[in-house]
Write an enzyme that holds these catalytic residues in place. Structure first.
Site, mmCIF file in Angstrom:
data_model
loop_
_atom_site.group_PDB
_atom_site.id
_atom_site.type_symbol
_atom_site.label_atom_id
_atom_site.label_comp_id
_atom_site.label_asym_id
_atom_site.label_seq_id
_atom_site.Cartn_x
_atom_site.Cartn_y
_atom_site.Cartn_z
ATOM 1 N NE ARG A 64 -3.819 1.782 2.007
ATOM 2 C CZ ARG A 64 -4.340 2.811 3.221
ATOM 3 N NH1 ARG A 64 -3.565 2.587 4.192
ATOM 4 N NH2 ARG A 64 -5.228 3.628 3.112
ATOM 5 C CG HIS A 68 -1.699 5.388 -0.339
ATOM 6 N ND1 HIS A 68 -2.201 5.922 0.701
ATOM 7 C CD2 HIS A 68 -2.405 4.759 -0.804
ATOM 8 C CE1 HIS A 68 -3.561 5.615 0.967
ATOM 9 N NE2 HIS A 68 -3.606 4.578 -0.008
ATOM 10 C CG ASP A 69 6.033 7.061 -3.485
ATOM 11 O OD1 ASP A 69 5.806 8.302 -3.316
ATOM 12 O OD2 ASP A 69 7.122 6.604 -3.870
ATOM 13 N N GLY A 74 3.739 10.896 -8.899
ATOM 14 C CA GLY A 74 4.614 9.653 -9.572
ATOM 15 C C GLY A 74 5.183 9.198 -8.048
ATOM 16 C CB SER A 78 6.509 12.620 -2.530
ATOM 17 O OG SER A 78 5.717 11.935 -3.197
ATOM 18 C CG ASN A 93 -1.205 8.790 2.880
ATOM 19 O OD1 ASN A 93 -1.632 7.837 2.188
ATOM 20 N ND2 ASN A 93 -0.484 9.904 2.148
ATOM 21 N N PRO A 162 -8.179 7.580 -3.831
ATOM 22 C CG PRO A 162 -7.972 5.446 -4.597
ATOM 23 C CD PRO A 162 -7.079 6.345 -4.490
ATOM 24 C CG HIS A 192 -8.202 -3.940 -0.798
ATOM 25 N ND1 HIS A 192 -9.418 -2.829 -0.920
ATOM 26 C CD2 HIS A 192 -7.170 -3.172 -0.743
ATOM 27 C CE1 HIS A 192 -8.738 -1.744 -0.823
ATOM 28 N NE2 HIS A 192 -7.533 -1.993 -0.601
ATOM 29 C CB THR A 193 -6.114 -10.852 -1.793
ATOM 30 O OG1 THR A 193 -6.001 -12.261 -1.428
ATOM 31 C CG2 THR A 193 -4.431 -10.639 -2.467
ATOM 32 C CG ASP A 243 -9.478 -12.540 1.329
ATOM 33 O OD1 ASP A 243 -10.439 -13.040 1.786
ATOM 34 O OD2 ASP A 243 -8.510 -13.152 0.521
ATOM 35 C CB SER A 246 -7.265 -16.624 2.775
ATOM 36 O OG SER A 246 -7.311 -15.917 1.791
HETATM 37 C C1 HEM Z 1 -9.666 1.211 -5.448
HETATM 38 C C2 HEM Z 1 -9.136 2.101 -4.620
HETATM 39 C C3 HEM Z 1 -8.735 1.551 -3.367
HETATM 40 C C4 HEM Z 1 -9.649 2.135 -2.284
HETATM 41 C C5 HEM Z 1 -10.786 3.043 -1.998
HETATM 42 C C6 HEM Z 1 -8.676 1.572 -1.167
HETATM 43 C C7 HEM Z 1 -8.807 2.024 0.247
HETATM 44 C C8 HEM Z 1 -8.293 1.300 1.049
HETATM 45 C C9 HEM Z 1 -8.496 1.540 2.617
HETATM 46 C C10 HEM Z 1 -9.883 2.225 3.258
HETATM 47 C C11 HEM Z 1 -7.817 0.689 3.295
HETATM 48 C C12 HEM Z 1 -7.728 0.479 5.177
HETATM 49 C C13 HEM Z 1 -6.839 1.619 5.367
HETATM 50 C C14 HEM Z 1 -6.988 1.719 7.063
HETATM 51 O O1 HEM Z 1 -7.482 0.911 7.689
HETATM 52 O O2 HEM Z 1 -6.399 2.857 7.573
HETATM 53 C C15 HEM Z 1 -6.805 -0.035 2.541
HETATM 54 C C16 HEM Z 1 -5.885 -1.055 2.733
HETATM 55 C C17 HEM Z 1 -5.072 -1.403 1.852
HETATM 56 N N1 HEM Z 1 -4.907 -1.075 0.538
HETATM 57 FE FE1 HEM Z 1 -6.327 -0.199 -0.373
HETATM 58 N N2 HEM Z 1 -7.614 0.988 -1.546
HETATM 59 C C18 HEM Z 1 -7.619 1.167 -3.063
HETATM 60 C C19 HEM Z 1 -6.876 0.390 -3.841
HETATM 61 C C20 HEM Z 1 -5.707 -0.151 -3.503
HETATM 62 C C21 HEM Z 1 -4.584 -0.572 -4.507
HETATM 63 C C22 HEM Z 1 -4.670 -0.104 -6.070
HETATM 64 C C23 HEM Z 1 -3.686 -1.184 -3.505
HETATM 65 C C24 HEM Z 1 -2.304 -1.598 -4.040
HETATM 66 C C25 HEM Z 1 -1.960 -1.908 -5.334
HETATM 67 C C26 HEM Z 1 -4.205 -1.259 -2.457
HETATM 68 C C27 HEM Z 1 -3.448 -2.064 -1.571
HETATM 69 C C28 HEM Z 1 -4.185 -2.148 0.048
HETATM 70 C C29 HEM Z 1 -3.519 -2.799 1.094
HETATM 71 C C30 HEM Z 1 -2.484 -3.951 0.836
HETATM 72 C C31 HEM Z 1 -4.249 -2.607 2.333
HETATM 73 C C32 HEM Z 1 -3.998 -3.232 3.706
HETATM 74 C C33 HEM Z 1 -2.421 -2.383 4.356
HETATM 75 C C34 HEM Z 1 -2.379 -2.970 5.592
HETATM 76 O O3 HEM Z 1 -2.790 -3.777 6.265
HETATM 77 O O4 HEM Z 1 -1.340 -2.093 6.102
HETATM 78 N N3 HEM Z 1 -5.450 -0.576 -2.096
HETATM 79 N N4 HEM Z 1 -7.089 0.457 1.284
#
Ligand code: HEM
Ligand SMILES: *[C@@H]1O[C@H](CO)[C@@H](O)[C@H](O)[C@H]1NC(C)=O
Ligand SMILES: *[C@@H]1O[C@H](CO)[C@@H](O)[C@H](O)[C@H]1NC(C)=O
Ligand SMILES: *[C@@H]1O[C@H](CO)[C@@H](O)[C@H](O)[C@H]1NC(C)=O
Ligand SMILES: *[C@@H]1O[C@H](CO)[C@@H](O)[C@H](O)[C@H]1NC(C)=O
Length: 327
Positions: A64, A68-69, A74, A78, A93, A162, A192-193, A243, A246
């Site tokens: 993640r 976010h970077d 780009g 940052s 963030n 987003p 998000h798997t 997820d 799992s």
């Molecule tokens: C499609 C739009 C997306 C939205 C709205 C979104 C939103 C979120 C939110 C709300 C969380 C939980 C944050 C928290 O609890 O503070 C999260 C976690 C996460 N996101 Fe996304 N996300 C998106 C796309 C992505 C993308 C593109 C990736 C990576 C390629 C990603 C990877 C992750 C990962 C791995 C976590 C878990 C992080 C952790 O456990 O520390 N997400 N996301």
């Protein structure tokens, strides 16, 4: 003064490194550090592996961090800058993005082994790759050769990243704005798997959802029950796996969950259930839910695309400390 100086740097680095190039940046390559820092891969692997052995979730957090970077100006490191007006403290963030200490530890080792050679942005990209691999996911050749940016863009993070409450169409627009398409949205959401989310980011689905439905009708009722107990009475900081099948393993259960109304975030379930923009997203969710090989393959390609989001602004430098620009 500082402005004029960074402009000078831009002109200098563009001319000296990318003469004849259309874009602001040179082409990234997978062998960029093979001569100058051959131990890079081993160092990053060891640190990510150790961090994940202590806490499996760290693989997700590093993935993640890269996302976010890349979405803001780009992939230029940052997000790592410790400025109170920086991206780290932007709403998506703050108290949310993790893994900064792992990047610091890798950087410290690299600075003693091959000083001022490897950019922080590249460390983040590689660490994200190993985070996925060590979670059981695919391997792809991470392209390298990025420079670290000289500025952070807090409003860019607030507006460009987003949010889980946004309609799918507006999420797709934010991806389009950085050159990613609808397929990339569905594939990369598969991140998000692995990893976890705090209650504050989905509890709107659990009660007082709308005038007609107290609970989001696209959320499975028994999952809603257990999430209600998890989130009840807390400050919103309780976490659960994104997820639900799992949470620590990189697999295609994320998509299978969506078919069963078991996506955690509204932005997850929306890929399958939302009335807007569903034509492409719904079919892709179905495809990935029964073809994990296709998901793994496409995920690698979309990660490379995300890692290539064009830089805005200066070409930058190789930071000595990922938290501050070089003086
Ligand atoms: C499609 C739009 C997306 C939205 C709205 C979104 C939103 C979120 C939110 C709300 C969380 C939980 C944050 C928290 O609890 O503070 C999260 C976690 C996460 N996101 Fe996304 N996300 C998106 C796309 C992505 C993308 C593109 C990736 C990576 C390629 C990603 C990877 C992750 C990962 C791995 C976590 C878990 C992080 C952790 O456990 O520390 N997400 N996301
Ligand atoms: C900050 O990010 C926004 C949105 O991504 C972008 O439009 C803007 O040009 C960026 N500003 C700077 C100074 O890089
Ligand atoms: C998105 O781009 C990829 C190439 O990067 C392409 O294969 C795919 O068909 C595109 N998807 C859509 C919906 O345009
Ligand atoms: C539920 O939402 C309505 C309007 O959407 C609001 O007026 C009401 O105060 C909310 N109730 C609770 C208990 O949050
Ligand atoms: C969650 O934790 C952070 C940091 O400890 C705290 O500032 C915040 O108030 C807590 N609650 C919510 C709803 O974020």
């Amino acid at each position: 003064m500082e402005h004029a100086y960074s402009r000078l740097l831009v002109v200098f680095s563009v001319l000296s490194l990318c003469l004849g190039n259309q874009g602001v940046r040179c082409q990234l390559t997978s062998d960029f550090y093979d001569e100058t820092c051959p131990h890079l891969y081993t160092i990053v692997q060891q640190h990510v592996f150790t961090a994940m052995r202590a806490e499996m979730r760290m693989g997700a957090s590093l993935l993640r961090l890269h996302f976010h970077d890349c979405f803001v100006n780009g992939c230029d490191g940052s997000i790592l800058l410790d400025r109170s007006d920086g991206e780290k403290f932007a709403q998506p963030n703050l108290n949310s993005v993790r893994g900064y200490e792992v990047i610091d530890a890798i950087k410290a080792d690299l600075e003693s082994l091959c000083p001022e050679v490897v950019s922080c942005a590249d460390i983040v990209a590689l660490a994200a790759g190993y985070g996925v691999l060590f979670s059981g996911g695919p391997y792809w050749d991470v392209l390298l050769g990025r420079k670290d940016g000289l500025v952070a863009n807090q409003s860019g993070a607030d507006n460009g990243l987003p949010a889980p409450f946004e309609p799918i169409d507006s999420i797709i627009q934010k991806f389009n704005a950085v050159g990613l398409n609808t397929t990339d949205v569905v594939v990369l959401s598969g991140a998000h798997t692995i990893g976890r989310s705090r209650c504050v980011l989905f509890s709107n689905r659990l009660s007082n959802f709308s005038a007609t439905n107290s609970v989001d009708p696209t959320l499975d009722a028994s999952l809603a029950d257990s999430l209600q107990s998890l989130c009840a009475g807390g400050d919103g900081n309780q976490t659960t796996a994104l997820d639900v099948s799992s949470g620590d393993v990189f697999d295609n259960y994320y998509y299978q969950n969506l078919l069963a109304n078991k996506g955690l975030l509204s932005s997850d379930q929306g890929l399958f259930s939302s009335p807007q923009g569903t034509a492409n997203t719904k079919d892709l969710v179905r495809t990935y839910s029964h073809d994990e090989d296709q998901f793994f393959c496409d995920f690698g390609w979309s990660m490379i695309k995300m890692g290539n989001i064009p830089l805005t602004g200066s070409e930058g430098e190789i930071r000595k400390n990922c938290r501050v620009v070089n003086s």
